[in-house]
Scaffold this active site. Structure first.
Site, short mmCIF file in Angstrom:
data_model
loop_
_atom_site.label_atom_id
_atom_site.label_comp_id
_atom_site.label_asym_id
_atom_site.label_seq_id
_atom_site.Cartn_x
_atom_site.Cartn_y
_atom_site.Cartn_z
N HIS A 124 0.91 -1.10 -0.01
CA HIS A 124 -0.15 0.08 0.05
C HIS A 124 0.94 1.18 0.23
CE1 HIS A 124 -2.65 3.11 1.89
NE2 HIS A 124 -3.60 2.22 1.36
N ASP A 201 3.29 -4.45 7.98
CA ASP A 201 2.22 -3.54 7.73
C ASP A 201 0.97 -4.68 8.02
OD1 ASP A 201 0.89 -1.69 5.01
OD2 ASP A 201 -0.30 -2.31 6.66
N GLN A 204 -4.48 -5.28 7.17
CA GLN A 204 -5.36 -6.14 6.67
C GLN A 204 -5.24 -7.82 7.07
OE1 GLN A 204 -7.56 -5.02 4.44
NE2 GLN A 204 -6.90 -3.17 3.73
N LYS A 227 -10.34 -0.86 10.51
CA LYS A 227 -10.44 -1.99 9.90
C LYS A 227 -10.71 -3.14 10.58
CE LYS A 227 -7.23 -0.22 6.16
NZ LYS A 227 -8.06 0.15 5.39
N CYS A 347 -4.74 2.35 -3.48
CA CYS A 347 -3.49 2.87 -2.94
C CYS A 347 -2.31 1.82 -3.27
CB CYS A 347 -3.67 3.35 -1.70
SG CYS A 347 -4.56 4.96 -1.43
C1 LIG Z 1 -2.20 -2.85 3.48
C2 LIG Z 1 -2.55 -1.68 4.07
N1 LIG Z 1 -1.76 -0.66 4.67
C3 LIG Z 1 -1.76 0.71 5.07
C4 LIG Z 1 -3.18 1.07 5.02
C5 LIG Z 1 -3.56 2.56 5.48
O1 LIG Z 1 -4.26 2.40 6.55
P1 LIG Z 1 -4.91 3.71 7.01
O2 LIG Z 1 -3.79 4.45 7.89
O3 LIG Z 1 -5.89 3.53 8.11
O4 LIG Z 1 -5.69 4.40 6.21
C6 LIG Z 1 -4.07 0.28 4.42
C7 LIG Z 1 -5.51 0.94 3.99
N2 LIG Z 1 -6.08 0.43 2.98
C8 LIG Z 1 -7.32 0.94 2.31
C9 LIG Z 1 -7.93 2.13 2.57
O5 LIG Z 1 -8.83 1.99 1.65
N3 LIG Z 1 -8.89 1.04 0.71
C10 LIG Z 1 -7.96 0.29 1.23
O6 LIG Z 1 -7.44 -0.61 0.58
C11 LIG Z 1 -3.77 -0.89 3.76
O7 LIG Z 1 -4.76 -1.57 3.05
#
Ligand SMILES: Cc1ncc(COP(=O)(O)O)c(CNc2co[nH]c2=O)c1O
Length: 389
Positions: A124, A201, A204, A227, A347
């Site tokens: 990401h 990371d 997910q 999430k 992303c």
């Molecule tokens: C693997 C992964 N890493 C980092 C992030 C960033 O997370 P945040 O700091 O909570 O935004 C996401 C967000 N992924 C997604 C956010 O919207 N659609 C997505 O797939 C992610 O899927």
């Protein structure tokens, strides 16, 4: 479909019981954010209605209650990821901040010009851009582990990248765009054999499978509360105590050096973790795995539909493209049928480039999704073919 009572679970999520465009909501965008059970909503409301006060060093009752709940949530996080100590659990806004904190604090302390950081081609952007910016600032070289057509990392290539200039490996545990679950224990073993720390990371993976940081062997791990059925604006960076203690502050100010924290968010996160623990992460993982397999078999049987990401070890993500329509048109038709998926590059633009596609439509599963909802997705895809085919 598995050992969880999904119809009973669905009753815990008020938002699911509504219609979109005259059709029952089918929420399949859980990789973007998940919906919140009533107990999480109640925990946040209860804090503001009964216990709202600033935390730490307050001598009055409300502050003590707020502090107790805030720190109890930290213990819930520790338990949930089996971290050795509470002090290793740092509240951040989400995985993006967790990754930036390590890049900024650990990176600026230990990296020098010519050093290398290894990431993968399925990251990401939150695990790409911080390292790119640090690379520009300090002269760090970013190495990118490729993956095969199924979306599986080429571990031989990874092993070959490790050298005496490698200062950190930072990899995604489960890809948001492909669903690939990476062999992080092997990655940690290979990296540690060369004395290189590993950051995971886990944005997910934490919501969808049991996570044990001691068993994984990682040095840092980060995830986002929104999430895993918790509120937005709260997440966690876990790090080994010896590493965290040696790192300079990321931000400065009052209140534990980072200002007033997201107290309600932390309390909501704690409630979400307790909700998931009561169901059981093993059961949730098994249920979502069976649901993903059910969906993958149905989607791959539709002529003109191609699933992007077919790793042998894969979580509840179904990214796909269609001959008949662009991903955004797919998403629009699905929304007209009450179905929420995400369309675009997620992303993860390097992933799209690897497959030579501009975008995918992505259905991503949560513990409240059902086979009937997958059937609705398939029916709506047939509708896309009717309209655009
Ligand atoms: C693997 C992964 N890493 C980092 C992030 C960033 O997370 P945040 O700091 O909570 O935004 C996401 C967000 N992924 C997604 C956010 O919207 N659609 C997505 O797939 C992610 O899927």
């Amino acid at each position: 479909m598995g050992a969880i009572d999904v119809e009973r679970i669905r009753q815990d999520f008020p938002i699911l019981h509504q219609e979109i465009n005259g059709k029952p909501l089918v929420y399949l965008d859980n990789a973007a954010t998940t919906q919140k059970p009533q107990v999480v909503i109640d925990a946040i409301v209860n804090y503001y209605v009964k216990n709202n006060a600033n935390v730490h060093r307050g001598v009055h009752t409300l502050s003590q209650r707020a502090t107790d709940d805030y720190e109890s949530a930290r213990e819930s996080v520790r338990r949930f990821i089996n971290a050795p100590e509470d002090c290793e659990v740092i509240y951040v806004r989400g995985a993006t901040e967790g990754l930036n904190l390590v890049a900024s604090s650990y990176g600026r302390k230990y990296f020098k010009s010519g050093d290398e950081v290894i990431i993968t081609g399925m990251e990401h952007h939150s695990n790409i851009v911080p390292w790119q910016l640090l690379g520009k600032e300090l002269g760090i070289r970013l190495r990118v582990v490729p993956f095969n057509d199924d979306g599986e990392l080429l571990l031989d290539e990874f092993e070959g990248m490790l050298n005496d200039r490698t200062k950190l490996v930072s990899v995604v545990h489960q890809s948001n765009a492909l669903g690939t679950i990476n062999p992080v224990r092997t990655i940690v073993e290979l990296a540690h054999a060369k004395g290189v720390p590993v950051m995971l990371d886990a944005a997910q993976s934490v919501p969808h499978m049991p996570i044990d940081v001691q068993e994984l062997g990682a040095d840092f791990l980060t995830f986002s509360g929104h999430k895993l059925y918790g509120p937005t604006g709260i997440g966690v960076l876990w790090g080994r105590a010896d590493l965290l203690n040696a790192m300079p502050p990321y931000q400065s100010g009052g209140e534990m050096i980072t200002g007033t924290p997201d107290i309600a968010g932390a309390i909501g996160l704690g409630a979400a973790i307790e909700y998931l623990e009561a169901i059981g992460m093993e059961k949730i993982a098994a249920y979502e795995q069976a649901l993903m397999q059910y969906g993958a078999e149905l989607l791959s049987s539709i002529e003109g539909v191609r699933i992007i990401g077919n790793a042998a070890d894969k979580g509840g993500v179904l990214s796909f493209i269609m001959d008949a329509a662009h991903a955004h048109d797919i998403g629009t038709i699905l929304d007209a049928e009450g179905i929420a998926v995400r369309t675009g590059h997620h992303c993860a633009q390097p992933v799209m480039a690897r497959y030579g596609v501009a975008a995918t439509a992505r259905a991503s599963l949560g513990l409240y999704n059902t086979t009937a909802e997958i059937d609705s997705l398939v029916k709506a895809i047939d509708r896309v073919i009717e309209v655009f085919g």
